[in-house]
Design a protein around this motif. Sequence first.
Motif, short mmCIF file in Angstrom:
data_model
loop_
_atom_site.label_atom_id
_atom_site.label_comp_id
_atom_site.label_asym_id
_atom_site.label_seq_id
_atom_site.Cartn_x
_atom_site.Cartn_y
_atom_site.Cartn_z
N GLY A 1 0.82 -1.21 0.00
CA GLY A 1 0.00 0.00 0.00
C GLY A 1 0.85 1.26 0.00
N THR A 2 1.93 1.25 0.79
CA THR A 2 2.83 2.40 0.81
C THR A 2 3.51 2.59 -0.54
OG1 THR A 2 3.21 2.08 3.18
CG2 THR A 2 4.79 3.44 1.99
N ALA A 3 3.97 1.48 -1.13
CA ALA A 3 4.60 1.57 -2.45
C ALA A 3 3.63 2.11 -3.49
CB ALA A 3 5.13 0.20 -2.87
N LEU A 4 2.37 1.64 -3.43
CA LEU A 4 1.36 2.11 -4.39
C LEU A 4 1.04 3.59 -4.18
CD1 LEU A 4 -0.57 1.38 -6.68
CD2 LEU A 4 -2.25 0.66 -4.96
N SER A 5 0.96 4.00 -2.91
CA SER A 5 0.67 5.42 -2.64
C SER A 5 1.81 6.32 -3.10
CB SER A 5 0.41 5.63 -1.15
OG SER A 5 1.60 5.50 -0.40
N LEU A 6 3.07 5.86 -2.94
CA LEU A 6 4.20 6.65 -3.43
C LEU A 6 4.23 6.67 -4.95
CD1 LEU A 6 7.05 5.61 -0.97
CD2 LEU A 6 5.92 7.82 -1.14
N LEU A 7 3.85 5.54 -5.58
CA LEU A 7 3.83 5.49 -7.04
C LEU A 7 2.84 6.50 -7.61
CD1 LEU A 7 5.20 3.77 -9.25
CD2 LEU A 7 3.17 2.31 -9.25
N ILE A 8 1.75 6.74 -6.89
CA ILE A 8 0.77 7.75 -7.33
C ILE A 8 1.11 9.13 -6.76
CG2 ILE A 8 -1.67 8.39 -7.27
CD1 ILE A 8 -2.32 5.41 -6.88
N GLY A 9 1.54 9.16 -5.50
CA GLY A 9 1.72 10.43 -4.82
C GLY A 9 2.91 11.25 -5.29
N VAL A 10 4.03 10.59 -5.61
CA VAL A 10 5.22 11.35 -6.04
C VAL A 10 4.97 12.08 -7.36
CG1 VAL A 10 7.63 11.15 -6.75
CG2 VAL A 10 6.83 9.90 -4.75
N GLY B 1 -7.76 0.28 -0.34
CA GLY B 1 -8.22 1.16 0.73
C GLY B 1 -7.06 1.79 1.50
N HIS B 2 -6.05 0.98 1.83
CA HIS B 2 -4.90 1.53 2.57
C HIS B 2 -4.10 2.49 1.69
CE1 HIS B 2 -4.40 -0.91 6.44
NE2 HIS B 2 -5.60 -1.19 5.97
N ALA B 3 -3.97 2.18 0.41
CA ALA B 3 -3.22 3.07 -0.48
C ALA B 3 -3.90 4.44 -0.57
CB ALA B 3 -3.09 2.45 -1.87
N LEU B 4 -5.24 4.44 -0.65
CA LEU B 4 -5.98 5.71 -0.69
C LEU B 4 -5.91 6.43 0.65
CD1 LEU B 4 -9.14 4.64 -2.72
CD2 LEU B 4 -7.20 6.01 -3.51
N LEU B 5 -5.94 5.66 1.74
CA LEU B 5 -5.91 6.27 3.07
C LEU B 5 -4.60 7.02 3.32
CD1 LEU B 5 -7.15 6.55 5.95
CD2 LEU B 5 -5.96 4.44 6.53
N ASN C 1 -1.08 0.47 11.56
CA ASN C 1 -1.85 0.69 12.79
C ASN C 1 -3.32 0.99 12.53
OD1 ASN C 1 0.23 0.47 14.86
ND2 ASN C 1 1.10 2.30 13.95
N ASP C 2 -3.74 0.99 11.27
CA ASP C 2 -5.11 1.41 10.96
C ASP C 2 -6.13 0.37 11.42
OD1 ASP C 2 -7.13 3.05 9.35
OD2 ASP C 2 -7.36 1.02 8.54
N VAL C 3 -7.22 0.88 11.98
CA VAL C 3 -8.32 0.02 12.41
C VAL C 3 -9.62 0.41 11.71
CG1 VAL C 3 -9.75 -0.67 14.38
CG2 VAL C 3 -7.29 -0.39 14.67
N SER C 4 -9.90 1.72 11.66
CA SER C 4 -11.21 2.20 11.21
C SER C 4 -11.53 1.78 9.77
CB SER C 4 -11.27 3.73 11.32
OG SER C 4 -11.03 4.13 12.64
N VAL C 5 -10.57 1.86 8.89
CA VAL C 5 -10.80 1.48 7.49
C VAL C 5 -10.72 -0.04 7.33
CG1 VAL C 5 -9.91 1.69 5.14
CG2 VAL C 5 -10.00 3.70 6.62
N SER C 6 -9.76 -0.66 8.01
CA SER C 6 -9.56 -2.10 7.85
C SER C 6 -10.77 -2.91 8.31
CB SER C 6 -8.32 -2.55 8.64
OG SER C 6 -7.17 -1.90 8.18
#
Length: 263
Positions: A74-83, A138-142, A202-207
């Motif tokens: 999820g972090t890799a995907l968010s960086l792939l979009i976010g950068v 969901g985690h990538a968007l979060l 550490n996410d709970v609400s979305v998971s």
Amino acid sequence: MMDRRVHPILAAFAACVFFFLLAPLVIIIGAAVSDTTYLTFPPQGLTLRWFVNIFQIEAFRTTAITSLQVAFLGTALSLLIGVPAAYAINRYRVELPRWLSTIFVLPILVPEIVFGFSLMKSVTIGLGLPIFISLLVGHALLILPYSVRVVGASLAAFDFSVEEAAISLGCPPLKTFLTVVLPNIRAGVIAAFILAFITSINDVSVSVFLTGPGISTLPIQILAHMEQFFDPTIASVSVLLMFVTVGVMAVVEATLGLTFLTK
């Protein structure tokens, strides 16, 4: 040497801050080593059997692996979009509409429960994606806002005339980005990775909306374990997560230095 006296009120305020930061950690560590079958503090005796118990419960092992997979991917995907998004927002801030940058912070403006429920309705049910893929999306968007905002902060201090000079000398745009821009913002990329990874794991609400039969994350499993048992195993898991966080920060300090992240 100049004698610098600290005002008593400031010293008392600092002491209160340290107390409220460290007291919960001391209580959790004390409860984790307690030789009782229920959570208690101060510990009635000292034992490490609750740490051993974590690895004897298969649900903790499988959900920990799932959490790590989702956090890394999820972090890799968010960086792939976010950068690239942060680069476009800062590089073409004059041409692009100002509201465009606001879109990328919506996941942290919307309450997480509402965000998780909407993801369940649109991604899991609407698109019919598998549970793991839905959890990953969901985690990538979060955590996407952390990638865009932190990397964007690094790009705000970057002099784009250096990039234009490289392109004018014949360097292709993609190679210019990889060899000129990216090395100059690597501190922001590393900081975004750490913030996004810690938020995801550490996410709970979305998971809780995106997990399903056979696939869950470690925080969800901790809550499920607490509903059935009230032993110090939960405190032991929390202590291990704290040690993992401290270990990550120690590696960053040893390799890059924490001050590197603030540059």
